[in-house]
Design a protein around this motif. Structure first.
Motif, PDB file in Angstrom:
ATOM      1  N   TYR A 101      18.070   0.099  24.968  1.00 14.19           N
ATOM      2  CA  TYR A 101      16.817  -0.371  25.547  1.00 14.19           C
ATOM      3  C   TYR A 101      15.673  -0.080  24.582  1.00 14.19           C
ATOM      4  O   TYR A 101      15.767   0.769  23.690  1.00 14.19           O
ATOM      5  CB  TYR A 101      16.551   0.242  26.922  1.00 14.19           C
ATOM      6  N   THR A 102      14.590  -0.825  24.770  1.00 11.54           N
ATOM      7  CA  THR A 102      13.414  -0.718  23.929  1.00 11.54           C
ATOM      8  C   THR A 102      12.187  -0.567  24.809  1.00 11.54           C
ATOM      9  O   THR A 102      12.083  -1.215  25.851  1.00 11.54           O
ATOM     10  CB  THR A 102      13.250  -1.971  23.044  1.00 11.54           C
ATOM     11  N   ILE A 103      11.266   0.288  24.392  1.00  9.11           N
ATOM     12  CA  ILE A 103       9.992   0.429  25.094  1.00  9.11           C
ATOM     13  C   ILE A 103       8.882  -0.045  24.170  1.00  9.11           C
ATOM     14  O   ILE A 103       8.680   0.512  23.081  1.00  9.11           O
ATOM     15  CB  ILE A 103       9.742   1.883  25.527  1.00  9.11           C
ATOM     16  N   HIS A 104       8.179  -1.097  24.591  1.00  9.82           N
ATOM     17  CA  HIS A 104       7.051  -1.631  23.826  1.00  9.82           C
ATOM     18  C   HIS A 104       5.742  -1.170  24.467  1.00  9.82           C
ATOM     19  O   HIS A 104       5.619  -1.143  25.696  1.00  9.82           O
ATOM     20  CB  HIS A 104       7.062  -3.156  23.824  1.00  9.82           C
ATOM     21  N   THR A 105       4.779  -0.833  23.647  1.00 12.58           N
ATOM     22  CA  THR A 105       3.437  -0.491  24.114  1.00 12.58           C
ATOM     23  C   THR A 105       2.465  -1.564  23.644  1.00 12.58           C
ATOM     24  O   THR A 105       2.472  -1.940  22.470  1.00 12.58           O
ATOM     25  CB  THR A 105       2.984   0.875  23.576  1.00 12.58           C
ATOM     26  N   ILE A 106       1.651  -2.062  24.576  1.00 14.99           N
ATOM     27  CA  ILE A 106       0.738  -3.171  24.280  1.00 14.99           C
ATOM     28  C   ILE A 106      -0.694  -2.742  24.591  1.00 14.99           C
ATOM     29  O   ILE A 106      -0.961  -2.166  25.649  1.00 14.99           O
ATOM     30  CB  ILE A 106       1.121  -4.417  25.105  1.00 14.99           C
ATOM     31  N   GLU A 107      -1.589  -3.021  23.665  1.00 13.77           N
ATOM     32  CA  GLU A 107      -3.003  -2.744  23.850  1.00 13.77           C
ATOM     33  C   GLU A 107      -3.799  -3.961  23.418  1.00 13.77           C
ATOM     34  O   GLU A 107      -3.524  -4.540  22.361  1.00 13.77           O
ATOM     35  CB  GLU A 107      -3.441  -1.516  23.043  1.00 13.77           C
ATOM     36  N   ASN A 108      -4.784  -4.342  24.243  1.00 13.83           N
ATOM     37  CA  ASN A 108      -5.620  -5.514  23.940  1.00 13.83           C
ATOM     38  C   ASN A 108      -4.771  -6.746  23.653  1.00 13.83           C
ATOM     39  O   ASN A 108      -5.042  -7.513  22.715  1.00 13.83           O
ATOM     40  CB  ASN A 108      -6.554  -5.222  22.762  1.00 13.83           C
ATOM     41  N   SER A 114       6.733   0.171  19.194  1.00 18.09           N
ATOM     42  CA  SER A 114       8.048  -0.106  19.766  1.00 18.09           C
ATOM     43  C   SER A 114       8.951   1.091  19.512  1.00 18.09           C
ATOM     44  O   SER A 114       8.971   1.635  18.405  1.00 18.09           O
ATOM     45  CB  SER A 114       8.681  -1.366  19.153  1.00 18.09           C
ATOM     46  N   GLU A 115       9.689   1.497  20.552  1.00 19.44           N
ATOM     47  CA  GLU A 115      10.642   2.596  20.439  1.00 19.44           C
ATOM     48  C   GLU A 115      12.016   2.086  20.832  1.00 19.44           C
ATOM     49  O   GLU A 115      12.187   1.534  21.929  1.00 19.44           O
ATOM     50  CB  GLU A 115      10.238   3.759  21.341  1.00 19.44           C
ATOM     51  N   PHE A 116      12.994   2.261  19.965  1.00 23.32           N
ATOM     52  CA  PHE A 116      14.332   1.718  20.165  1.00 23.32           C
ATOM     53  C   PHE A 116      15.304   2.859  20.478  1.00 23.32           C
ATOM     54  O   PHE A 116      15.462   3.788  19.684  1.00 23.32           O
ATOM     55  CB  PHE A 116      14.793   0.966  18.919  1.00 23.32           C
ATOM     56  N   TYR A 117      15.975   2.767  21.646  1.00 22.27           N
ATOM     57  CA  TYR A 117      16.903   3.797  22.101  1.00 22.27           C
ATOM     58  C   TYR A 117      18.314   3.228  22.203  1.00 22.27           C
ATOM     59  O   TYR A 117      18.493   2.045  22.533  1.00 22.27           O
ATOM     60  CB  TYR A 117      16.487   4.328  23.470  1.00 22.27           C
ATOM     61  N   ASN A 118      19.333   4.068  21.953  1.00 22.95           N
ATOM     62  CA  ASN A 118      20.713   3.624  22.113  1.00 22.95           C
ATOM     63  C   ASN A 118      21.195   3.897  23.534  1.00 22.95           C
ATOM     64  O   ASN A 118      20.415   4.321  24.401  1.00 22.95           O
ATOM     65  CB  ASN A 118      21.630   4.287  21.082  1.00 22.95           C
ATOM     66  N   PHE A 119      22.489   3.655  23.804  1.00 21.04           N
ATOM     67  CA  PHE A 119      23.032   3.778  25.157  1.00 21.04           C
ATOM     68  C   PHE A 119      22.924   5.205  25.699  1.00 21.04           C
ATOM     69  O   PHE A 119      22.907   5.417  26.908  1.00 21.04           O
ATOM     70  CB  PHE A 119      24.494   3.326  25.183  1.00 21.04           C
ATOM     71  N   ALA A 120      22.832   6.193  24.808  1.00 24.27           N
ATOM     72  CA  ALA A 120      22.721   7.594  25.222  1.00 24.27           C
ATOM     73  C   ALA A 120      21.261   8.044  25.329  1.00 24.27           C
ATOM     74  O   ALA A 120      20.985   9.240  25.425  1.00 24.27           O
ATOM     75  CB  ALA A 120      23.476   8.491  24.244  1.00 24.27           C
ATOM     76  N   SER A 121      20.350   7.081  25.311  1.00 23.44           N
ATOM     77  CA  SER A 121      18.910   7.347  25.384  1.00 23.44           C
ATOM     78  C   SER A 121      18.407   8.187  24.221  1.00 23.44           C
ATOM     79  O   SER A 121      17.470   8.977  24.362  1.00 23.44           O
ATOM     80  CB  SER A 121      18.557   8.020  26.725  1.00 23.44           C
ATOM     81  N   ILE A 122      19.049   8.048  23.071  1.00 21.14           N
ATOM     82  CA  ILE A 122      18.604   8.725  21.859  1.00 21.14           C
ATOM     83  C   ILE A 122      17.736   7.767  21.049  1.00 21.14           C
ATOM     84  O   ILE A 122      18.128   6.630  20.780  1.00 21.14           O
ATOM     85  CB  ILE A 122      19.798   9.198  21.016  1.00 21.14           C
ATOM     86  N   LEU A 123      16.556   8.230  20.682  1.00 18.54           N
ATOM     87  CA  LEU A 123      15.630   7.395  19.920  1.00 18.54           C
ATOM     88  C   LEU A 123      16.183   7.134  18.526  1.00 18.54           C
ATOM     89  O   LEU A 123      16.444   8.061  17.762  1.00 18.54           O
ATOM     90  CB  LEU A 123      14.270   8.088  19.825  1.00 18.54           C
ATOM     91  N   GLY A 124      16.384   5.845  18.195  1.00 17.92           N
ATOM     92  CA  GLY A 124      16.941   5.479  16.901  1.00 17.92           C
ATOM     93  C   GLY A 124      15.899   5.157  15.852  1.00 17.92           C
ATOM     94  O   GLY A 124      16.048   5.494  14.677  1.00 17.92           O
TER      95      GLY A 124
END
Length: 249
Positions: A101-108, A114-124
């Motif tokens: 999964y990926t978490i994107h942060t948007i402003e304006n 963008s933060e990219f995580y693998n299946f074990a929720s480890i930030l890649g």
């Protein structure tokens, strides 16, 4: 984040309320189906295409789900997007099991992180985005003392014409990947709302129109090898000159 999207939705509704044709143009920017070969990768020959495709759903004008189906219309994977505050979380799943999964942060209204995580929720890896006229600069940081600088260049028509990715290890340059985009059509870009899913879709979402030629080259600074590939994207268009992403093959 919801406020931002409702504002954008209101603008779209105002701009298309004058006539039915404008409403149809707005719908073109929310494709419900698209073949894999239009979405996933460049291609240069119709002999390599199949009828594997994606189905899309939207909510409040935002992409909500992406379902992948193979040539027999059997599901292959699914992607879901959830919106909370100024963040968008993108889940990628196979057989109902989240693989990443990926978490994107948007402003304006702009993607800033963008933060990219693998299946074990480890930030890649993480990416941070900065903007100036005609350029988007991205700093990518990964583990193992690796990072990269990605730069997107735009012409006066706000179409993406070049993308460069400088790869580094321990601060030393190891390779440069360059993509040249050209032969733009005059059609609206139907990939606009798909850009948060992955890198390829992000690049396709950036332009006003649609590139139909791609030249990809890679230079290795360690052995000086250079490789180049050229692809042509042959789109089909409707009677109004807009791109068709799904049609009889």
């Amino acid at each position: 984040m919801k406020k931002i999207f409702y504002i954008l939705l209101g603008i779209c509704m105002l701009s298309c309320s004058s006539n039915d044709e404008a409403v149809e143009d707005t719908r073109d920017l929310q494709p419900d189906k698209a073949y894999e070969f239009y979405i996933d990768a460049p291609y240069s020959s119709s002999t390599s295409v199949n009828n594997g495709h994606y189905q899309f759903t939207y909510e409040n004008g935002n992409l909500k789900t992406v379902f992948g189906l193979n040539e027999k219309s059997l599901p292959t994977n699914s992607i879901s997007l959830s919106y909370q505050g100024n963040q968008v979380k993108v889940f990628d799943a196979v057989n109902n099991s989240t693989t990443a999964y990926t978490i994107h942060t948007i402003e304006n209204n702009k993607l800033v992180k963008s933060e990219f995580y693998n299946f074990a929720s480890i930030l890649g890896k993480t990416r941070s985005y900065t903007y100036e006229k005609g350029i988007i600069s991205v700093y990518e940081e990964k583990g193992g003392n690796q990072d990269a600088i990605i730069t997107y260049y735009f012409n006066n028509d706000n179409n993406l014409v070049k993308q460069e990715k400088l790869e580094r290890i321990g601060g030393a340059n190891v390779g440069l990947n360059t993509i040249i985009y050209s032969d733009f059509d005059n059609a609206k870009n139907p990939f606009k709302k798909l850009g948060l899913v992955n890198d390829n879709w992000f690049a396709k979402s950036l332009s006003t129109n649609n590139f139909r030629k791609i030249e990809i080259s890679y230079i290795s600074f360690t052995n000086q090898n250079v490789s180049t590939k050229i692809y042509n994207c042959v789109y089909k268009y409707d009677s109004k000159g807009q791109v068709l992403l799904h049609h009889p093959l």
